[in-house]
Scaffold this motif. Structure first.
Motif, PDB file in Angstrom:
ATOM      1  N   GLU A 128     -37.817 -13.489 -35.975  1.00  0.00           N
ATOM      2  CA  GLU A 128     -38.674 -12.698 -35.105  1.00  0.00           C
ATOM      3  C   GLU A 128     -39.376 -13.578 -34.075  1.00  0.00           C
ATOM      4  O   GLU A 128     -39.586 -13.196 -32.940  1.00  0.00           O
ATOM      5  CB  GLU A 128     -39.694 -11.965 -35.976  1.00  0.00           C
ATOM      6  N   SER A 129     -39.710 -14.800 -34.502  1.00  0.00           N
ATOM      7  CA  SER A 129     -40.502 -15.652 -33.603  1.00  0.00           C
ATOM      8  C   SER A 129     -39.665 -16.177 -32.447  1.00  0.00           C
ATOM      9  O   SER A 129     -40.196 -16.553 -31.406  1.00  0.00           O
ATOM     10  CB  SER A 129     -41.086 -16.808 -34.401  1.00  0.00           C
ATOM     11  N   VAL A 137     -37.438 -14.543 -30.723  1.00  0.00           N
ATOM     12  CA  VAL A 137     -36.916 -13.499 -29.839  1.00  0.00           C
ATOM     13  C   VAL A 137     -37.236 -13.773 -28.371  1.00  0.00           C
ATOM     14  O   VAL A 137     -36.356 -13.767 -27.512  1.00  0.00           O
ATOM     15  CB  VAL A 137     -37.466 -12.121 -30.262  1.00  0.00           C
ATOM     16  N   GLU A 138     -38.520 -14.089 -28.079  1.00  0.00           N
ATOM     17  CA  GLU A 138     -38.920 -14.269 -26.682  1.00  0.00           C
ATOM     18  C   GLU A 138     -38.150 -15.414 -26.024  1.00  0.00           C
ATOM     19  O   GLU A 138     -37.655 -15.297 -24.907  1.00  0.00           O
ATOM     20  CB  GLU A 138     -40.422 -14.546 -26.576  1.00  0.00           C
ATOM     21  N   CYS A 160     -33.686  -5.020 -31.624  1.00  0.00           N
ATOM     22  CA  CYS A 160     -34.915  -4.253 -31.469  1.00  0.00           C
ATOM     23  C   CYS A 160     -35.126  -3.341 -32.672  1.00  0.00           C
ATOM     24  O   CYS A 160     -36.250  -3.160 -33.135  1.00  0.00           O
ATOM     25  CB  CYS A 160     -34.841  -3.440 -30.188  1.00  0.00           C
ATOM     26  N   LYS A 171     -41.193  -6.121 -31.917  1.00  0.00           N
ATOM     27  CA  LYS A 171     -40.881  -6.862 -30.700  1.00  0.00           C
ATOM     28  C   LYS A 171     -40.416  -5.939 -29.580  1.00  0.00           C
ATOM     29  O   LYS A 171     -39.852  -6.395 -28.592  1.00  0.00           O
ATOM     30  CB  LYS A 171     -39.788  -7.895 -30.986  1.00  0.00           C
TER      31      LYS A 171
END
Lengths: 888, 184
Positions: A368-369, A371-372, A401, A407
């Protein structure tokens, strides 16, 4: 020659500019070639003094023509063929080789083949290996099975020829012959087995392939072949690849999973991962990754070798590795995370296929971390790949998603950014579809998604997408916090777009007007502007909606009609209404609400889409129960618990076709008989069904609703209402007798006779089973529901189910008896599985929830054992479930 | 073609020029039964690959259920197509056999002009590499020697045989050209 030779490393484009100069220089031996002329030229084949070089050139020209897509007529082909056979007189080896080639391409009818077979058979016995091999290949490609019988012994001998080219030729030809002449090839098994030991790699490969092809249908023989080959030394890498494939098959068919018992031959696959040929290493890695229920421990060595391939200098290796890892990432994302660093460097790979696969793999394995950060990298890369790759990326983003709903903001932003960029229709549609799905699945994302879509339709060149989005805005917009903000976007469409989009916008606006009372006056103003549109459809819609919003023509509700009729049934009824002359007003009540084929799937879909908000009663019984609910007589029965699927009570092609639906209420069982008269020359009146309750003592007949006249070719209903003690699961066999009055129709006048006679017809018996009192009620998260129910009312027991064909059959039988909903897709048994667990959820009459865990096992004698564990609200319910299985 | 599904199968071999025109092609799979289907396929293969750099190393791509490995040599493009679930490295080996044997036969002069002049050798090399979709041989020098029928003519060494052949061919084409210019 040197003047025109190009620098091999020069880019292709550089060549364009001196194309003109080149054109004068460029000389092609086939410049201005013509079929007629070449066929003329081919006459030199008939020359008594054969010039081998010239003949070779003419053959090449013929083949060039064929290669360019030219076709010869049958006459031309056989002329060429006949003259080519003359060239057999020449002793020139190169010419002979060309003759072999051209015969295969100019393959004449079987009656003409005969003139060449004797020459070919002579070559087959030639001392020269290349003559023998080529003659075999040609013969086998043109021969019929009768001739094959004649030359069989030469072929059989050739299988063990010490020359590789001969043995390979006959083995490959045999592979082609397998389809039509497998019995002949089968007789060579001993020779083929000998050929497997050949010192030539290719011969070994061909022999292994052929032997397996001969035994492909016999599992035992294949596994014998595999065990003998894995022990022996297979030298050829290609043959080793084949062996890996066979091993993978054996593993797939065996029951063992990596967990407790070791898979057969797994160690062999592991040893292949250390083979010296990359081809074999990769084949083995692929096989390991594709194993059913592969464990992380088993995957590890395969992933390690694939990771090494990722940094290879050869694009083919990188592609192969990243493609396989991409597949692994779908099921075992954690196993692939080790490769993430290598993957990230592949994002900038020259080869866009590799880059795309790397990205989508990263999207699957990323945490998850990350993703950006990933999105940033992809953003720079999106502009220079082809649309089809972009679609793959968009789909991966959508999946991500759904995996990390928190996110959504970043991912939604990414999608809206790419939506603004240039792209073709398919690409845009993939993005819009993704946003639509996200809006549906993630409630938080709705508002931002809608506003992105609003912006998109301001500048959207695709009518299809615009109308789709406008429809969605009409459906979702009015329920948002600020419905008013969407009005401007939609109204702009009425001013700016083409007729189709304008019409969709009008419909969308009307929905806002219908659902949001405070906006209605403003919507009315906007809609009235569309009254002067130059398109009929837009004007018509505006007029209709204005009337409806103004309280006329059905009122506000009419804007947003909820059809509870299946469109297909409505269409059918309307058609038959028109065919029958269309007398009298058409009644919607006459439309059958039961969807004959596959209604279940649609219901499931509906449920997953709208989540738990939908009442299970409506979802499960909407279609079947509607008829009953529309009958005033049955209003007092209380809520309907469950309706069964219609069951036929008559044979095919009887005079009447009767099917029954069981409706279960708290204190009643209502039998709905769907009756159809199939004979035109008779009228059946006063139809009812008498139910004999001798074998179902708990029931008591309360009422019968007869059918006045059984319609011809359509369905009429008669009902029989049975009472039973409240909440009980009364069982038994119902014997049904159909009673009616028959009146003949005089075929000459078409009039019905006055007098009729009473008649009765015994229908098939109907069983009331426990499953009728259990409603399938799937739970979204079985584990959570299981934990929530606790162990208080848990009850487990073992059962033997006797002999079954396979586990799937046993599972289907038990699920059918219980009538409960399989959860988490556990109703599908993996092929050849030896054990399987099924999770079921359902509601018993009296609204008691029950969850069932069924563990199946099958032994070598195909006898199936089952362990049944029930958890429910009360021990009585759990006991009841066990009782059902015990009685079954 | 109906063979054991475990056997690796080549769906097509293509040799195109730098503008995507066909020089020599061989299709083994039923999906390209017509010339139009073949031409469409060649067009899409070419458009998807022509702008990539497949000179140093063979490249690979995938589209519409097939895998294509390819290599550019001189002004020529060599393609080998296999099914989506074929082992990429096996196809790669076929491709290597395909272009390296031709390179050997033409003594390194792999360009459109020489290939067209020696089209017979090219067609034979394709025939010796793949037989009806099944891999026959992938070793370039074995393929080349079989094409040259080495061993058939009382063991003339390959190189010499080739020299003879190309010389006589050059002579023949020269004759042809003279004849054509005289007729003009």
């Amino acid at each position: 020659m040197a003047a025109t030779a190009q620098d091999p490393s020069a880019p292709l484009r550089a060549e364009k500019k001196d194309e003109d100069r080149d054109e004068d220089m460029e000389y092609s031996p086939f410049y201005g070639i013509e079929k007629g002329a070449v066929l003329q030229e081919a006459r030199i084949f008939n020359d008594p003094h054969i010039d081998p070089r010239r003949c070779q050139q003419v053959i090449t020209k013929l083949l060039y023509l064929l290669c360019q897509g030219e076709t010869f007529t049958k006459k031309e082909a056989s002329e060429v063929f006949f003259s080519v056979t003359k060239l057999y007189q020449s002793k020139d080896a190169n010419l002979r080789r060309m003759v072999y080639l051209v015969i295969k391409d100019v393959c004449p009818g079987s009656d003409e083949v005969i003139i060449i077979t004797s020459s070919l058979m002579k070559d087959m016995n030639s001392k020269t290996d290349l003559y023998r091999s080529n003659a075999i290949r040609v013969l086998c490609s043109i021969i019929d099975s009768q001739l094959l019988g004649q030359i069989e012994r030469y072929l059989k001998q050739a299988v063990v020829d010490k020359s590789a080219v001969v043995a390979s030729a006959v083995l490959v030809s045999a592979m082609h012959l397998l389809g039509s002449n497998s019995e002949i090839v089968r007789r060579w098994t001993n020779e083929i087995q000998e050929a497997i030991q050949s010192k030539h790699a290719m011969v070994q490969f061909h022999a292994v392939a052929l032997l397996h092809a001969l035994r492909a249908n016999d599992r035992l023989a294949v596994s014998k072949l595999v065990s003998s080959l894995t022990r022996g030394a297979v030298r050829s890498p290609l043959a080793q690849c084949l062996l890996v494939r066979y091993v993978a098959q054996v593993i797939a068919e065996s029951a063992a999973t990596g967990g407790i018992e070791a898979r057969p031959f797994y160690s062999f696959l592991e040893s292949c991962l250390r083979h010296k040929a990359e081809m074999v290493i990769f084949e083995a890695a692929r096989a390991v990754c594709a194993m059913r229920d592969v464990s992380t421990r088993e995957l590890a060595p395969a992933v390690t070798v694939l990771q090494l391939f990722l940094s290879s200098s050869k694009p083919v290796l990188r592609f192969a590795a990243v493609r396989t890892l991409n597949k692994v990432a779908m099921t075992h994302p954690l196993a692939v995370t080790n490769c993430n660093i290598d993957m990230e460097s592949l994002i900038s790979d020259q080869n866009r296929s590799i880059a795309t696969l790397a990205i989508t793999t990263l999207l699957k394995t990323g945490s998850e971390s990350s993703v950006e950060r990933l999105l940033k990298q992809i953003g720079s890369f999106m502009s220079d790949i082809a649309d089809e790759f972009k679609i793959v990326v968009v789909e991966a983003i959508r999946a991500l998603c759904l995996k990390f709903p928190q996110k959504y903001r970043a991912l939604m932003n990414f999608l809206s950014n790419v939506l603004r960029e240039d792209g073709g229709f398919e690409y845009k549609r993939a993005i819009v579809d993704s946003i639509l799905i996200l809006i549906r699945e993630i409630p938080d994302a709705k508002e931002s998604g809608l506003s992105h879509l609003c912006e998109f339709i301001e500048d959207c060149e695709f009518t299809y997408l615009s109308t789709q989005i406008l429809h969605l805005l009409g459906r979702e917009g009015p329920r948002t916090k600020e419905p008013a903000r969407y009005i401007r976007y939609i109204y702009n469409r009425i001013i700016l777009e083409n007729a189709t989009v304008r019409a969709a916008a009008v419909a969308s606006l009307a929905r806002f007007g219908a659902l949001v009372a405070e906006l209605r006056p403003r919507i009315l103003v906007l809609l009235s502007r569309a009254l002067y549109d130059n398109d009929d459809e837009v004007r018509d819609r505006a007029t209709l909606y204005l009337a409806e919003l103004g309280g006329k023509a059905g009122g506000v509700e009419a804007v947003d009609v909820q059809w509870d009729l299946p469109a297909r049934n409505l269409e059918k009824s309307l058609r038959s209404y028109l065919e029958n002359g269309g007398e009298g007003p058409f009644s919607l009540a006459a439309v059958p609400r039961a969807l004959p084929p596959a209604p279940k799937k649609e219901q499931k879909k509906a449920q997953s889409a709208f989540g738990a908000a939908l009442k299970p009663e409506v979802a499960a019984n909407g279609d079947l129960g509607a008829v009953v609910q529309s009958m005033p007589q049955f209003k007092g029965l209380g809520p309907l618990f469950k309706s069964s699927e219609p069951a036929k009570l008559t044979e095919e092609e009887t005079e009447y076709s009767i099917a029954v639906v069981k409706h279960v209420f708290a204190r009643h069982l209502l039998l709905q008989f769907n009756c159809t008269n199939t004979v035109e020359e008779q009228v059946l009146e006063d139809v009812s069904v008498t139910v004999d309750l001798a074998q179902a003592e708990e029931f008591e007949e309360e009422a019968v609703v007869p059918l006045e006249r059984m319609p011809h070719g359509a369905v009429g209903h008669t009902f029989t209402l049975l009472r039973r003690p409240e909440g009980s699961m009364a069982l038994g066999k119902l014997v049904n007798i159909l009673r009616f009055k028959v009146k003949e129709i005089d075929p000459s006048t078409g009039e019905t006779e006055e007098e009729g006679y009473e008649d009765e017809y015994t229908l098939e018996d109907l069983n009331v089973a426990p499953g009728d009192y259990i409603r399938a009620a799937p739970v979204p998260n079985f584990r959570a529901a299981w934990e929530a129910l606790g162990e208080e009312a848990e009850l487990g027991d073992d059962y033997g189910l006797g002999e079954r064909e396979n586990l799937q059959e046993a599972v289907e039988a038990v699920v059918g008896i219980l009538g409960m909903a399989p959860c988490d897709g556990t109703d599908a048994v993996p092929p050849n599985a030896r054990s399987h667990t099924v999770l079921l959820a359902g509601t018993l009459i009296g609204d008691a929830q029950a969850l069932v865990r069924l563990s199946f096992g099958i032994d070598a004698a195909r006898s199936v054992a089952m362990k049944l564990v029930v958890r429910s609200d009360s021990p009585d319910v759990s006991q009841a479930i066990h009782q059902i299985i015990q009685d079954a | 073609m109906d063979v054991d599904p475990t056997v690796p199968v080549v769906k097509s071999m293509l040799l195109l020029d730098s503008e995507g025109k066909r020089i020599a092609v061989k299709y083994y799979a039923p999906e390209w039964a017509t010339v139009t289907a073949q031409a469409n396929y060649e067009r899409s293969v070419f458009s998807k690959t022509s702008r990539t750099n497949a000179r140093l190393e063979a490249e690979i791509t995938t589209f519409s259920d097939v895998i294509v490995v390819y290599k550019f040599l001189g002004d020529l493009m060599f393609y080998v197509t296999g099914s989506q679930d074929e082992n990429e490295l096996i196809l790669y080996q076929v491709l290597q056999g395909f272009y390296e044997s031709i390179s050997l036969l033409l003594r390194g002069a792999v360009e459109k002009k020489t290939v067209l002049e020696n089209l017979d050798l090219v067609l034979l090399a394709m025939d010796e590499t793949v037989d009806g979709g099944l891999i026959l041989e992938t070793d370039p020098s074995t393929i080349a020697s079989r094409v040259a029928m080495r061993g058939a003519d009382a063991d003339v060494p390959l190189a010499e045989q080739l020299r003879n052949q190309t010389f006589s061919k050059a002579l023949a084409t020269a004759k042809e050209q003279i004849a054509r210019s005289l007729l003009k």
